[in-house]
Design a protein around this motif. Structure first.
Motif, PDB file in Angstrom:
ATOM      1  N   ASP A 117      45.716  36.303  36.471  1.00 56.06           N
ATOM      2  CA  ASP A 117      44.971  36.922  35.358  1.00 56.06           C
ATOM      3  C   ASP A 117      43.837  37.812  35.854  1.00 56.06           C
ATOM      4  O   ASP A 117      43.618  38.910  35.337  1.00 56.06           O
ATOM      5  CB  ASP A 117      44.399  35.839  34.438  1.00 56.06           C
ATOM      6  CG  ASP A 117      45.489  35.111  33.663  1.00 56.06           C
ATOM      7  OD1 ASP A 117      46.619  35.629  33.607  1.00 56.06           O
ATOM      8  OD2 ASP A 117      45.198  34.027  33.118  1.00 56.06           O
ATOM      9  N   VAL A 118      43.106  37.334  36.841  1.00 53.32           N
ATOM     10  CA  VAL A 118      41.884  38.023  37.275  1.00 53.32           C
ATOM     11  C   VAL A 118      42.153  38.961  38.445  1.00 53.32           C
ATOM     12  O   VAL A 118      41.547  40.033  38.538  1.00 53.32           O
ATOM     13  CB  VAL A 118      40.794  36.987  37.649  1.00 53.32           C
ATOM     14  CG1 VAL A 118      39.538  37.689  38.137  1.00 53.32           C
ATOM     15  CG2 VAL A 118      40.478  36.099  36.453  1.00 53.32           C
ATOM     16  N   GLY A 119      43.050  38.587  39.319  1.00 56.23           N
ATOM     17  CA  GLY A 119      43.313  39.390  40.506  1.00 56.23           C
ATOM     18  C   GLY A 119      42.513  38.886  41.689  1.00 56.23           C
ATOM     19  O   GLY A 119      41.301  38.686  41.586  1.00 56.23           O
ATOM     20  N   LEU A 120      43.192  38.696  42.824  1.00 56.61           N
ATOM     21  CA  LEU A 120      42.528  38.135  43.995  1.00 56.61           C
ATOM     22  C   LEU A 120      41.369  38.995  44.484  1.00 56.61           C
ATOM     23  O   LEU A 120      40.415  38.487  45.072  1.00 56.61           O
ATOM     24  CB  LEU A 120      43.547  37.956  45.128  1.00 56.61           C
ATOM     25  CG  LEU A 120      44.505  36.766  44.982  1.00 56.61           C
ATOM     26  CD1 LEU A 120      45.566  36.807  46.072  1.00 56.61           C
ATOM     27  CD2 LEU A 120      43.730  35.454  45.034  1.00 56.61           C
ATOM     28  N   GLU A 121      41.441  40.320  44.220  1.00 57.30           N
ATOM     29  CA  GLU A 121      40.357  41.211  44.667  1.00 57.30           C
ATOM     30  C   GLU A 121      39.045  40.934  43.949  1.00 57.30           C
ATOM     31  O   GLU A 121      37.977  41.398  44.362  1.00 57.30           O
ATOM     32  CB  GLU A 121      40.760  42.674  44.463  1.00 57.30           C
ATOM     33  CG  GLU A 121      40.877  43.131  43.009  1.00 57.30           C
ATOM     34  CD  GLU A 121      42.222  42.781  42.358  1.00 57.30           C
ATOM     35  OE1 GLU A 121      42.453  43.249  41.234  1.00 57.30           O
ATOM     36  OE2 GLU A 121      43.022  42.047  42.990  1.00 57.30           O
ATOM     37  N   ASN A 122      39.083  40.167  42.850  1.00 58.24           N
ATOM     38  CA  ASN A 122      37.873  39.850  42.083  1.00 58.24           C
ATOM     39  C   ASN A 122      37.329  38.461  42.403  1.00 58.24           C
ATOM     40  O   ASN A 122      36.523  37.921  41.629  1.00 58.24           O
ATOM     41  CB  ASN A 122      38.163  39.946  40.581  1.00 58.24           C
ATOM     42  CG  ASN A 122      38.473  41.360  40.149  1.00 58.24           C
ATOM     43  OD1 ASN A 122      37.727  42.279  40.456  1.00 58.24           O
ATOM     44  ND2 ASN A 122      39.580  41.545  39.446  1.00 58.24           N
ATOM     45  N   PHE A 123      37.738  37.897  43.539  1.00 59.04           N
ATOM     46  CA  PHE A 123      37.267  36.565  43.917  1.00 59.04           C
ATOM     47  C   PHE A 123      36.542  36.554  45.261  1.00 59.04           C
ATOM     48  O   PHE A 123      36.534  35.561  45.963  1.00 59.04           O
ATOM     49  CB  PHE A 123      38.445  35.588  43.967  1.00 59.04           C
ATOM     50  CG  PHE A 123      38.965  35.222  42.607  1.00 59.04           C
ATOM     51  CD1 PHE A 123      38.176  34.555  41.698  1.00 59.04           C
ATOM     52  CD2 PHE A 123      40.256  35.561  42.237  1.00 59.04           C
ATOM     53  CE1 PHE A 123      38.647  34.214  40.443  1.00 59.04           C
ATOM     54  CE2 PHE A 123      40.740  35.232  40.982  1.00 59.04           C
ATOM     55  CZ  PHE A 123      39.941  34.560  40.083  1.00 59.04           C
TER      56      PHE A 123
END
Length: 289
Positions: free
Chosen positions: A252-258
Motif C-alpha cells: 500500500d505504502v511502498g518500500l521507498e516510503n519506509f
C-alpha cells in the motif's frame, strides 16, 4: 458573541449529523457526513481568525482618544432627525451616525485656522454616500463638510492611506489580508494514516530483529504474562498475523516510503504523528499503533 455563535453552529451540526445518521440514504451518507466534517473543521479555524481580528479592532478602539458628545452636537443631531437630513434620511435610527457627523463638523470648526487636514472615512455608503451615482462621493446633505482638499470623504481606508503614501501599504495584501489556508480534514486524516503505517512498520521491523536475536519472545496464551512490567513477550496469535499485515503495508505504502531514517528523521516522523493526532483530538505524545 463569537463564542456563542460557534456553540450555536456546532449544536446545529450535531442535530444535522444525528438526522443524517438516522434518516440518511446509506449510499450517500458517508459523503454527506464527510462534507459536514470538513465544514466543521474549517469553521473552527475561521472563528479563531475572527476572534483575533475582533481583538485587534478592540485594541485599536481602546488606544484612540475619545471625543465627548457636547450639548451643541446633540442639538444638531436632533435638528437632523427633525428635518430628515443625512444620515437621518433613511427609515432607521441614524443617531449614532449623526453624532459622528456632527463631531467631525465640530472638529473642522475647532481647527479652522490650523493647517491640519481632515478625512472622514467610512464603509457605510448607505448612510453617508450619495444615494445614486458614485458612492465615493458624500451625500448632498453632507457635501458642505468636504472641500476636497482640507477635508475629504473616503469609503476605503486603504485608498486614503495610499493617496498619502503609495509605498506605505505596498505589502498590505500580504501582511493584513493574507491568511494561510488550512488543509481539508480529509488530507489531515490521510497524512495521519500514512504516518501511522510508517511508525507501525518501523516498530514491526525492530520487533522482528529482537525476536531473531532472542531479546523478545513469541509465546502462546498459557505462557503469556500480562504484567505491565513484562515487555519482552508477544502472543503468538498476534505475531502470526504480523507478517501478512507488514506485506499489505509494503504494497500500500511502498518500500521507498519506509526509510531508512537517521535518528533525527525518526524523531521528526514521530513529532509529525503526534502533532496530527493532537489536531484530531488526541493528547500530545499519543503514538500508539
Amino acid at each position: 458573541m463569537i463564542n456563542e455563535a460557534r456553540r450555536s453552529l456546532r449544536s446545529h451540526f450535531r442535530v444535522v449529523r444525528e438526522a443524517i445518521n438516522r434518516f440518511g440514504d446509506d449510499a450517500s451518507k458517508p459523503e454527506t457526513l464527510k462534507g459536514l466534517s470538513e465544514i466543521d473543521h474549517k469553521m473552527a479555524i475561521w472563528s479563531d481568525a475572527a476572534t483575533e481580528s475582533m481583538n485587534r479592532i478592540d485594541a485599536l478602539f481602546n488606544s484612540a482618544t475619545a471625543k465627548p458628545t457636547s450639548a451643541e452636537v446633540k442639538q444638531r443631531v436632533t435638528d437632523r432627525a427633525i428635518t430628515n437630513t443625512a444620515p437621518y434620511h433613511r427609515d432607521r435610527n441614524g443617531a449614532g451616525d449623526a453624532i459622528l457627523t456632527e463631531i467631525y463638523a465640530e472638529q473642522l470648526s475647532s481647527f479652522s485656522n490650523s493647517p491640519v487636514n481632515f478625512a472622514f472615512i467610512t464603509h457605510n455608503t448607505k448612510d453617508f454616500s450619495a444615494p445614486t451615482g458614485d458612492r465615493r462621493t458624500p451625500h448632498l446633505d453632507l457635501d458642505d463638510l468636504f472641500d476636497g482638499s482640507r477635508s475629504t470623504f473616503w469609503t476605503s481606508l486603504i485608498c486614503f492611506i495610499r493617496s498619502r503614501d503609495p509605498e506605505l501599504l505596498a505589502y498590505h495584501e500580504f501582511e493584513f489580508s493574507y491568511t494561510q489556508q488550512s488543509r481539508p480534514l480529509s488530507v489531515i486524516l490521510e497524512a495521519e494514516h500514512l504516518l501511522f503505517r510508517q511508525v507501525w512498520y518501523n516498530r514491526h521491523l525492530n520487533l522482528r530483529t529482537e525476536i531473531a536475536e532472542g531479546k523478545h519472545h513469541v509465546v502462546p496464551e498459557e505462557h503469556y504474562s500480562r504484567s505491565p512490567y513484562r515487555q519482552d513477550q508477544t502472543l503468538d496469535s498476534v505475531w502470526n498475523q504480523a507478517p501478512d499485515a507488514a506485506k499489505r503495508t509494503e504494497e500500500d505504502v511502498g518500500l521507498e516510503n519506509f526509510g531508512p531514517w537517521i535518528e533525527f528523521e525518526w524523531g521528526m516522523l514521530n513529532g509529525k504523528f503526534s502533532a496530527l493526532r493532537w489536531i484530531l483530538g488526541d493528547d500530545w505524545d499519543m503514538l500508539d499503533t
